[in-house]
Design a protein around this motif. Structure first.
Motif, PDB file in Angstrom:
ATOM      1  N   LYS A   1     -10.538   3.765  12.920  1.00 40.97           N
ATOM      2  CA  LYS A   1     -10.698   4.533  14.156  1.00 40.97           C
ATOM      3  C   LYS A   1     -12.086   5.149  14.265  1.00 40.97           C
ATOM      4  N   HIS A   2     -12.630   5.602  13.138  1.00 37.27           N
ATOM      5  CA  HIS A   2     -13.923   6.289  13.144  1.00 37.27           C
ATOM      6  C   HIS A   2     -15.084   5.361  12.803  1.00 37.27           C
ATOM      7  N   ASP A   3     -14.777   4.057  12.665  1.00 38.07           N
ATOM      8  CA  ASP A   3     -15.794   3.045  12.369  1.00 38.07           C
ATOM      9  C   ASP A   3     -16.616   3.416  11.138  1.00 38.07           C
ATOM     10  N   THR A   4     -15.933   3.818  10.066  1.00 41.50           N
ATOM     11  CA  THR A   4     -16.625   4.219   8.843  1.00 41.50           C
ATOM     12  C   THR A   4     -16.292   3.316   7.650  1.00 41.50           C
TER      13      THR A   4
ATOM     14  N   LEU B   1      -7.097   4.082   5.657  1.00 41.89           N
ATOM     15  CA  LEU B   1      -7.612   2.860   6.264  1.00 41.89           C
ATOM     16  C   LEU B   1      -7.628   2.975   7.785  1.00 41.89           C
ATOM     17  N   ILE B   2      -6.542   3.446   8.367  1.00 36.33           N
ATOM     18  CA  ILE B   2      -6.460   3.590   9.821  1.00 36.33           C
ATOM     19  C   ILE B   2      -7.510   4.578  10.321  1.00 36.33           C
ATOM     20  N   ALA B   3      -7.688   5.688   9.613  1.00 36.03           N
ATOM     21  CA  ALA B   3      -8.700   6.669  10.006  1.00 36.03           C
ATOM     22  C   ALA B   3     -10.098   6.060   9.942  1.00 36.03           C
TER      23      ALA B   3
ATOM     24  N   THR C   1       0.846  -1.179   0.000  1.00 39.66           N
ATOM     25  CA  THR C   1       0.000   0.000   0.000  1.00 39.66           C
ATOM     26  C   THR C   1       0.892   1.242   0.000  1.00 39.66           C
ATOM     27  N   THR C   2       0.279   2.406   0.057  1.00 39.18           N
ATOM     28  CA  THR C   2       1.019   3.662   0.155  1.00 39.18           C
ATOM     29  C   THR C   2       0.700   4.309   1.494  1.00 39.18           C
ATOM     30  N   ARG C   3       1.486   5.286   1.875  1.00 41.44           N
ATOM     31  CA  ARG C   3       1.228   5.983   3.136  1.00 41.44           C
ATOM     32  C   ARG C   3      -0.168   6.618   3.162  1.00 41.44           C
ATOM     33  N   PRO C   4      -0.580   7.338   2.097  1.00 38.27           N
ATOM     34  CA  PRO C   4      -1.931   7.927   2.135  1.00 38.27           C
ATOM     35  C   PRO C   4      -3.040   6.873   2.236  1.00 38.27           C
ATOM     36  N   GLN C   5      -2.906   5.769   1.506  1.00 38.39           N
ATOM     37  CA  GLN C   5      -3.919   4.718   1.564  1.00 38.39           C
ATOM     38  C   GLN C   5      -3.975   4.082   2.953  1.00 38.39           C
ATOM     39  N   LEU C   6      -2.821   3.822   3.538  1.00 40.91           N
ATOM     40  CA  LEU C   6      -2.778   3.235   4.878  1.00 40.91           C
ATOM     41  C   LEU C   6      -3.354   4.208   5.895  1.00 40.91           C
ATOM     42  N   GLY C   7      -3.036   5.486   5.757  1.00 44.74           N
ATOM     43  CA  GLY C   7      -3.586   6.494   6.653  1.00 44.74           C
ATOM     44  C   GLY C   7      -5.103   6.561   6.569  1.00 44.74           C
TER      45      GLY C   7
END
Length: 68
Positions: free
Chosen positions: A56-59, A51-53, A43-49
């Motif tokens: 965290k926000h259950d979206t 996904l993590i967001a 993956t890339t940093r933006p894509q991983l970020g």
């Protein structure tokens, strides 16, 4: 398999079933499970970020079809 420095998840503890991440020179992030280190997800940093967001926000949207 690369010789990049893999980092073990801080949530792993002492178990063997852990997630490992590594940053590669081609600007990708690779994720693998310690029990199957030859299988990597890239993956890339933006894509991983994103996904993590979403986690965290259950979206996260449900998968369109059940996994086999």
């Amino acid at each position: 398999m690369s010789t990049s420095a893999w980092q073990k998840s801080s949530y792993c503890g002492e178990g063997n079933n852990c997630l490992n991440l590594a940053a590669f020179p081609d600007h990708t992030i690779r994720i693998r499970e310690s029990e199957t280190p030859n299988a990597e997800v890239t993956t890339t940093r933006p894509q991983l970020g994103s996904l993590i967001a979403a986690i965290k926000h259950d979206t996260l949207a449900p998968a369109p079809h059940p996994l086999p």
